[in-house]
Motif scaffolding. Structure first.
Motif, PDB file in Angstrom:
ATOM      1  N   ASN A 204       6.602  -4.216  -1.393  1.00  0.00           N
ATOM      2  CA  ASN A 204       6.215  -3.052  -0.604  1.00  0.00           C
ATOM      3  C   ASN A 204       7.328  -2.021  -0.419  1.00  0.00           C
ATOM      4  OD1 ASN A 204       3.346  -3.572   0.862  1.00  0.00           O
ATOM      5  ND2 ASN A 204       4.406  -5.504   0.527  1.00  0.00           N
ATOM      6  N   THR A 259       4.488   1.451   7.335  1.00  0.00           N
ATOM      7  CA  THR A 259       5.160   0.410   6.548  1.00  0.00           C
ATOM      8  C   THR A 259       5.257  -0.897   7.320  1.00  0.00           C
ATOM      9  OG1 THR A 259       6.448   2.111   5.404  1.00  0.00           O
ATOM     10  CG2 THR A 259       7.256  -0.152   5.283  1.00  0.00           C
ATOM     11  N   GLY A 262       1.891  -2.606   7.324  1.00  0.00           N
ATOM     12  CA  GLY A 262       1.566  -3.230   6.045  1.00  0.00           C
ATOM     13  C   GLY A 262       2.338  -4.514   5.807  1.00  0.00           C
ATOM     14  N   GLU A 266       0.451  -8.256   5.524  1.00  0.00           N
ATOM     15  CA  GLU A 266       0.530  -9.040   4.287  1.00  0.00           C
ATOM     16  C   GLU A 266       1.243 -10.371   4.513  1.00  0.00           C
ATOM     17  OE1 GLU A 266      -0.224 -10.057   0.451  1.00  0.00           O
ATOM     18  OE2 GLU A 266      -1.022  -8.363   1.604  1.00  0.00           O
TER      19      GLU A 266
END
Length: 305
Positions: A204, A259, A262, A266
């Motif tokens: 990422n 960010t 995310g 995950e």
């Protein structure tokens, strides 16, 4: 001095003042018209903004010249006029003068520009306009969390650039370091947990890392600063309740919240997919049983009975 002032007023009180006011009206009308014309003709926002500011500055400069010329009248009166104007302005318009000086300081030394994210005088936001007196910002934070707009537009005097620090999030290095903690339950597979966190971070954050390497080299070349590690790092700490993972990473200054969301989402999914090998911890409490206390007097009474 009083005699000179009275003589000056007696000779200039009528027609010259009307002429002066007419010139001022004409110049302000010209500034307004040129700014409006530039706004219509130019499609590039940056060019449009700079052109409007240039027209405004030139217009103010012409007004100052005409004012000095009007009040001086002749070479002999020039020194007196300048002295009176300077003394009056210094006393009554201290904050305005400091704001105008701040305006030139901001642009000459590139402290910040429209589009930058800054924090000044305890207020954080994106700069949306800088005029000769005030800086206008779209506020970030306040009653909302993270780097979200609050919806309020804030005007700050340019004088604040001389009164405290200015934090610029975007000039020279448009990245910031961010971090968050993950509590891992004791007994979990730590090597698997580390592998998951590092893999998610690499997937990422690789674009941010690659883009920031060159930017950081420019910062090191420009300023007296040591080189820094821009790759993501993972630190582990043993606590009373869990094993704490601390992930530190670099990110675009405008994408911190997105960010972080995310990454957490995950990592959480992959922890659940381990079927109990890695478990996120929560606060635990151990309750200790308190032994019963028997009163000696009660025991004696029972024995007698």
């Amino acid at each position: 001095m009083i005699e000179e002032l009275s003589n000056w007023f007696s000779t200039h009180i009528s027609s010259d003042i009307i002429s002066y006011l007419g010139w001022m009206f004409l110049i302000f009308l010209l500034i307004f018209g040129l700014r409006k014309l530039v706004k219509k003709r130019f499609s590039n926002n940056q060019l449009k903004y700079k052109s409007q500011k240039a027209i405004e500055i030139i217009g103010y400069f012409i007004i100052i010249l005409i004012t000095i010329s009007f009040f001086s009248g002749s070479i002999e009166d020039f020194g007196l006029t300048i002295g009176l104007l300077t003394a009056g302005i210094a006393i009554t318009l201290q904050e305005v003068i400091l704001s105008i000086a701040g305006f030139f300081y901001i642009f000459l030394f590139k402290v910040y520009k429209p589009g930058d994210r800054i924090e000044i005088n305890g207020i954080k936001g994106d700069v949306i306009d800088i005029d000769s007196v005030c800086t206008t910002m779209m506020e970030i934070g306040a009653w909302v969390t993270s780097d979200n707009y609050s919806g309020r537009i804030v005007k700050l005097s340019n004088a604040f650039v001389f009164k405290g620090p200015v934090y610029n999030y975007s000039r020279d290095f448009p990245f910031v370091w961010d971090e968050f903690n993950l509590p891992i339950r004791y007994g979990s597979d730590l090597e698997l947990a580390k592998a998951i966190v590092i893999a998610v971070a690499q997937e990422n954050l690789s674009d941010y890392v690659n883009n920031s390497i060159l930017e950081w080299k420019n910062v090191v070349n420009k300023y007296y600063i040591e080189d820094a590690q821009v790759e993501s790092t993972l630190a582990i700490t043993m606590t009373d309740n869990w094993i704490q993972f601390n992930l530190r990473y670099i990110v675009d200054y405008k994408k911190r919240r997105h960010t972080k969301h995310g990454l957490n989402e995950e990592i959480g999914k992959r922890f659940l997919a381990t079927n109990g090998k890695v478990i996120l911890a929560s606060a635990t409490f151990e309750i200790v049983k308190i032994p019963a206390v028997h009163d000696n007097a009660d025991q004696t009474t029972h024995a007698k009975g």
